[in-house]
Design an enzyme around this catalytic site. Structure first.
Site, PDB file in Angstrom:
ATOM      1  N   LYS A 132      23.654  47.721  36.139  1.00  0.00           N
ATOM      2  CA  LYS A 132      23.071  47.836  34.774  1.00  0.00           C
ATOM      3  C   LYS A 132      22.588  49.282  34.649  1.00  0.00           C
ATOM      4  CE  LYS A 132      19.699  47.842  32.396  1.00  0.00           C
ATOM      5  NZ  LYS A 132      19.323  49.010  31.528  1.00  0.00           N
ATOM      6  N   GLU A 188      13.082  52.010  44.655  1.00  0.00           N
ATOM      7  CA  GLU A 188      12.812  53.456  44.693  1.00  0.00           C
ATOM      8  C   GLU A 188      12.065  53.787  43.407  1.00  0.00           C
ATOM      9  OE1 GLU A 188      16.574  55.341  45.342  1.00  0.00           O
ATOM     10  OE2 GLU A 188      16.777  54.433  47.312  1.00  0.00           O
ATOM     11  N   CYS A 242      12.034  62.356  40.417  1.00  0.00           N
ATOM     12  CA  CYS A 242      11.055  61.519  41.130  1.00  0.00           C
ATOM     13  C   CYS A 242      10.432  62.259  42.301  1.00  0.00           C
ATOM     14  CB  CYS A 242      11.726  60.241  41.614  1.00  0.00           C
ATOM     15  SG  CYS A 242      13.128  60.543  42.707  1.00  0.00           S
ATOM     16  N   GLU A 253       1.955  59.989  37.377  1.00  0.00           N
ATOM     17  CA  GLU A 253       3.242  60.679  37.287  1.00  0.00           C
ATOM     18  C   GLU A 253       3.510  61.070  35.827  1.00  0.00           C
ATOM     19  OE1 GLU A 253       6.852  58.304  37.703  1.00  0.00           O
ATOM     20  OE2 GLU A 253       7.681  59.851  39.001  1.00  0.00           O
TER      21      GLU A 253
HETATM   22  P1  NAD Z   1      12.160  52.326  33.820  1.00  0.00           P
HETATM   23  O1  NAD Z   1      11.438  51.523  34.843  1.00  0.00           O
HETATM   24  O2  NAD Z   1      11.638  52.333  32.441  1.00  0.00           O
HETATM   25  O3  NAD Z   1      13.691  51.849  33.709  1.00  0.00           O
HETATM   26  C1  NAD Z   1      14.572  51.863  34.794  1.00  0.00           C
HETATM   27  C2  NAD Z   1      15.660  50.845  34.569  1.00  0.00           C
HETATM   28  O4  NAD Z   1      15.079  49.543  34.549  1.00  0.00           O
HETATM   29  C3  NAD Z   1      16.419  50.987  33.256  1.00  0.00           C
HETATM   30  O5  NAD Z   1      17.796  50.746  33.485  1.00  0.00           O
HETATM   31  C4  NAD Z   1      15.823  49.886  32.392  1.00  0.00           C
HETATM   32  O6  NAD Z   1      16.717  49.398  31.415  1.00  0.00           O
HETATM   33  C5  NAD Z   1      15.555  48.823  33.432  1.00  0.00           C
HETATM   34  N1  NAD Z   1      14.548  47.837  33.044  1.00  0.00           N
HETATM   35  C6  NAD Z   1      13.471  48.012  32.227  1.00  0.00           C
HETATM   36  N2  NAD Z   1      12.779  46.850  32.118  1.00  0.00           N
HETATM   37  C7  NAD Z   1      13.419  45.932  32.880  1.00  0.00           C
HETATM   38  C8  NAD Z   1      13.195  44.552  33.177  1.00  0.00           C
HETATM   39  N3  NAD Z   1      12.158  43.879  32.680  1.00  0.00           N
HETATM   40  N4  NAD Z   1      14.055  43.923  34.003  1.00  0.00           N
HETATM   41  C9  NAD Z   1      15.085  44.587  34.539  1.00  0.00           C
HETATM   42  N5  NAD Z   1      15.380  45.882  34.280  1.00  0.00           N
HETATM   43  C10 NAD Z   1      14.534  46.554  33.468  1.00  0.00           C
HETATM   44  O7  NAD Z   1      12.236  53.791  34.425  1.00  0.00           O
HETATM   45  P2  NAD Z   1      12.835  55.099  33.744  1.00  0.00           P
HETATM   46  O8  NAD Z   1      11.859  55.615  32.750  1.00  0.00           O
HETATM   47  O9  NAD Z   1      14.233  54.813  33.316  1.00  0.00           O
HETATM   48  O10 NAD Z   1      12.889  56.080  34.995  1.00  0.00           O
HETATM   49  C11 NAD Z   1      11.863  56.934  35.371  1.00  0.00           C
HETATM   50  C12 NAD Z   1      11.165  56.409  36.610  1.00  0.00           C
HETATM   51  O11 NAD Z   1      12.090  56.260  37.674  1.00  0.00           O
HETATM   52  C13 NAD Z   1      10.122  57.395  37.123  1.00  0.00           C
HETATM   53  O12 NAD Z   1       8.951  56.696  37.497  1.00  0.00           O
HETATM   54  C14 NAD Z   1      10.796  58.022  38.336  1.00  0.00           C
HETATM   55  O13 NAD Z   1       9.913  58.528  39.300  1.00  0.00           O
HETATM   56  C15 NAD Z   1      11.577  56.851  38.859  1.00  0.00           C
HETATM   57  N6  NAD Z   1      12.657  57.320  39.750  1.00  0.00           N
HETATM   58  C16 NAD Z   1      12.562  57.075  41.095  1.00  0.00           C
HETATM   59  C17 NAD Z   1      13.548  57.538  41.953  1.00  0.00           C
HETATM   60  C18 NAD Z   1      13.455  57.317  43.442  1.00  0.00           C
HETATM   61  O14 NAD Z   1      14.454  57.476  44.129  1.00  0.00           O
HETATM   62  N7  NAD Z   1      12.305  56.969  43.982  1.00  0.00           N
HETATM   63  C19 NAD Z   1      14.633  58.234  41.441  1.00  0.00           C
HETATM   64  C20 NAD Z   1      14.689  58.466  40.069  1.00  0.00           C
HETATM   65  C21 NAD Z   1      13.706  57.999  39.230  1.00  0.00           C
END
Ligand code: NAD
Length: 514
Positions: A206, A281, A314, A412
């Site tokens: 997804k 992650e 991240c 963050e």
């Molecule tokens: P997010 O949590 O809003 O969304 C991430 C994904 O989850 C999207 O595909 C979204 O559609 C999906 N999602 C949202 N609600 C959901 C639910 N209820 N059930 C299932 N899926 C759902 O995060 P974002 O804003 O897209 O990304 C930014 C975040 O990601 C930051 O906190 C960043 O630090 C983190 N990040 C971490 C890493 C790592 O390797 N640790 C890498 C990149 C980004």
């Protein structure tokens, strides 16, 4: 600061049915399920196919109307993956690896297409995509194809027991659900798809709703590489429409999520009900610790790198913690260096800092900085939107004097914003660095080897960089401590997660031919 206004014409969405043209690249906006393009009519909507609009952060123009998946598409994708699983798992490791190497070749051949589409869709720099990100995307398949042959292809590991033989085997788990964020969509997806498929699993991906397009190109590449139908599937949609039903689906055997901490909490609850092993992650608030014996040129270079991808990384070292005796010079040089960065259209090779992903995220970042200044932090650079460029461009921002425990030091921001704090002793440096609920990464700059060993051992983070930043071999483990994640992937740790490890204990006697 050098300005670079977006000088490419803001394109209206060029879409013919389900085919969009993005930067001259044809992108099919339907789901990829069971080796076919799928666009299901929404129940109750008189046969209409539900879609969502993906918008480019570069100029806020709409790019494509993308099919919006829901429970029906998730059910179909999981069923297709389950149907494909026995055949894919039964292939030899070598046979699977050959297909994965062809996927890597396909990615390599389409680096320019992938770079152009990803840059337009998520606003990251084209030069990073061309030279770093997309070659690594190919490597995510090639490395794990080779690594599987070395680590899964051997005869099963046997250990002698009390006269018994214990045979340990790594069996593929089944269907792996992968949910990814927008800041590096293809990189973060393939770093999990590669090992999951190499180990013999099938995948349902997804992709993020804010940058979904390269997942569609990857589907095309896997098809061209001869991957059997159903082994790799893509269901597009929002978290609520497609993500949530995927996490709850009883047919999944592993759940991988990269994203924010609040979403992780919701997903963890679904995984708990489903009793599915998960790998998370998540976010970070990582420190960059600079000692007075450091190579200051190197420390400043690493500090200025933190504005890459407009700080939407991240692993970014958002908290700079610097010895008081060099703090003034370090700060002056970081401000100078960041002020020289070129902000503008990420499609231009000369651009260093681009835009934030969406208007909503722009407001989140602006809010953090406004509250930090109201709390007493002082901006030495930036502190607000880049009014020359407009749109979603936020100036690289350096803040000092943030009060202890204030929001800007603990939460963050995920934007081009850093803080600088000082310390007097090594003890204080470690305490400040570890003063976070996150623990994704930490960077240390020092000229003293003993100190490097001592301090790196005490930093609370999944990855510690010493006199370097953002380098990691795919064979090494990756993951976060605290609220930055659950589990480790990379090298053998990936196969530990993506397989059901079985121990078969053979009695020493009782055979007919004894
Ligand atoms: P997010 O949590 O809003 O969304 C991430 C994904 O989850 C999207 O595909 C979204 O559609 C999906 N999602 C949202 N609600 C959901 C639910 N209820 N059930 C299932 N899926 C759902 O995060 P974002 O804003 O897209 O990304 C930014 C975040 O990601 C930051 O906190 C960043 O630090 C983190 N990040 C971490 C890493 C790592 O390797 N640790 C890498 C990149 C980004």
């Amino acid at each position: 600061m050098t300005q670079h206004a977006p000088d490419h014409p803001p394109a209206a969405p060029l879409q013919d049915g389900f085919i969009a043209q993005v930067e001259g690249v044809r992108v099919d906006t339907r789901h990829w399920i069971g080796g076919r393009r799928v666009a299901l009519a929404t129940a109750g909507a008189e046969g209409a196919v539900a879609t969502f609009t993906t918008i480019s952060p570069i100029d806020e123009s709409p790019l494509a109307e993308v099919c919006l998946g829901g429970s029906a598409e998730v059910d179909a994708a999981v069923a297709a993956a389950q149907a494909a699983f026995p055949g894919w798992a039964a292939l030899s490791v070598q046979e699977r690896s050959e297909i994965l190497r062809r996927v890597a070749d396909g990615i390599q051949a389409r680096i320019e297409d992938l770079s152009r589409v990803e840059t337009r869709d998520n606003g990251s720099l084209i030069r990073s995509h061309r030279r770093g990100v997309m070659p690594r995307v190919a490597m995510n398949f090639r490395f794990f194809a080779d690594y599987a042959q070395d680590h899964l292809g051997h005869p099963d590991l046997t250990v002698p027991g009390r006269g018994h033989r214990e045979r340990i085997s790594y069996d593929p788990a089944g269907v792996v659900a992968i949910i990814t964020p927008w800041n590096a969509p293809l990189m973060l997806a393939t770093w999990r798809i590669g090992p999951a498929l190499a180990a013999g699993n099938c995948v349902v991906l997804k992709p993020p709703e804010w940058a979904p397009l390269t997942a569609s190109l990857l589907a095309e590449i896997t098809h061209d590489a001869g991957m059997p139908p159903g082994v790799f599937n893509v269901v597009q949609g929002t978290g609520a429409s497609a993500g949530a039903p995927l996490t709850r689906h009883p047919g999944i055997n592993r759940l991988c999520f990269t994203g924010s901490v609040p979403t992780a909490g919701v997903i963890a609850a679904a995984a708990a009900t489903n009793i599915v092993p998960l790998s998370f992650e998540l976010g970070g608030k990582s420190p960059l610790v600079v000692f007075d014996d450091a190579d200051l040129d190197l420390a400043v270079e690493i500090a200025v790198e933190q504005f890459d991808n407009a700080g939407q990384v991240c692993l970014k070292a958002a908290r700079m913690i610097v010895h008081e005796s060099i703090a003034q010079e370090f700060t002056r040089r970081v401000v100078d260096g960041a002020a020289k960065l070129t902000q503008g259209d990420p499609r231009d090779e000369a651009t260093d800092v681009s835009a934030l992903i969406t208007r909503k995220h722009f407001e989140v970042v602006s809010g953090f900085v406004e509250r930090a200044i109201a709390d007493g932090a002082r901006p030495l650079l930036g502190g607000g939107p880049n009014t020359d460029l407009g749109g979603l461009y936020f100036r690289p921002t350096v803040l000092v004097d943030a009060p202890e425990d204030s929001e800007i030091l603990t939460e963050e921001v995920f934007g081009p914003v850093v803080t600088i704090q000082t310390f007097a002793t090594e003890e204080e440096a470690v305490a400040r660095a570890n003063d976070s609920r996150f623990g994704l990464a930490a960077t240390l700059v020092t000229g003293d080897r003993d100190r490097a060993e001592r301090v790196s051992a005490r930093l609370d983070a999944g990855t510690v960089w010493v006199n370097c930043f953002f380098v990691r071999d795919l064979e090494a483990p990756f993951g976060g401590n605290g609220k930055s994640g659950i589990g480790r992937e990379g090298g053998v740790w990936s196969f530990d997660f993506y397989t059901d490890i079985k121990n078969s204990v053979f009695a020493p006697s009782g055979w007919k031919d004894n």
